[in-house]
Design an enzyme around this catalytic site. Sequence first.
Site, PDB file in Angstrom:
ATOM      1  CB  SER A 156     -55.851  63.707 107.993  1.00 31.03           C
ATOM      2  OG  SER A 156     -55.810  62.314 108.185  1.00 31.03           O
ATOM      3  CE1 TYR A 169     -52.683  62.493 103.738  1.00 32.91           C
ATOM      4  CE2 TYR A 169     -53.033  61.676 105.959  1.00 32.91           C
ATOM      5  CZ  TYR A 169     -53.534  62.172 104.775  1.00 32.91           C
ATOM      6  OH  TYR A 169     -54.891  62.356 104.627  1.00 32.91           O
TER       7      TYR A 169
END
Length: 277
Positions: A156, A169
Amino acid sequence: MTGRVEGKVALITGAARGQGRSHALRLAEEGADIIAVDVCAPIETVNYDPATPADLEETVRLVEKLDRRIVATQADVRDFDALQAAVDRGVSELGRLDIVLANAGIATYGPAAEQSEQQWETMIGINLTGVWHTAKAAIPTMTAQGSGGSIVITSSLAGIKGFPNSVSYSAAKFGVVGIARTLAHELAPHAIRVNTVHPTNVHTTMLDNPGIYKLFRPDLDNPTFEDAKDVYSVMNLMPLPWVETIDISNAILWLASDEARYVTGISLPVDLGASAK
């Protein structure tokens, strides 16, 4: 003219919808057969709608419509034995394994001091340990074949730079870069390449839901996408709120194909320039 991954078999986790389905279809368009894995069930701490068995069936239908073979299994990437069984079944039916897309993931948010123990453990279990499990389940077959291959891990933008409200995350998405670079060293003698791809916002259910709208627009009681899209866009150099799943699929296709035969150990952003800000 043959496809860019003609005759290859690709394992894709999180294949029922979103990026995973897009990757399955793009690789199938270019000649690959697919081993599709998805849990297709609610996940604790996740407040957006989960993928369903019907979603996975639709991925199967769409791949078969492209005249490619697909073996689909419901399995949780946190359960190594179930994942290994899914991989073994796929290899048994399709004959080999050349490409691995460790794509399965979740997104939950909140200030670091307020994230629960369960939220942390679920995030790390799926987004980090699940990636390790996926590689671990696939590597013995790929090395035994002796014909090389490609592993692509979905990280990401949050695996390149930090953001508030994303401690678990970001920890997982930075962590998978460590997995990839370690595996790049270990697997290079076997001609197996290992890379990560780093999307900015992608137009999927993970992002396109009221909980994320509220995260980006906490000043509003019930924000909509229209309310949040300008804030999404601020992240990126190119003034767009997100990329589409096909944009990530095209990047992954390149990494999986022989066009990238000497590319290993890299982190490839597909991020509208966000990592340059």
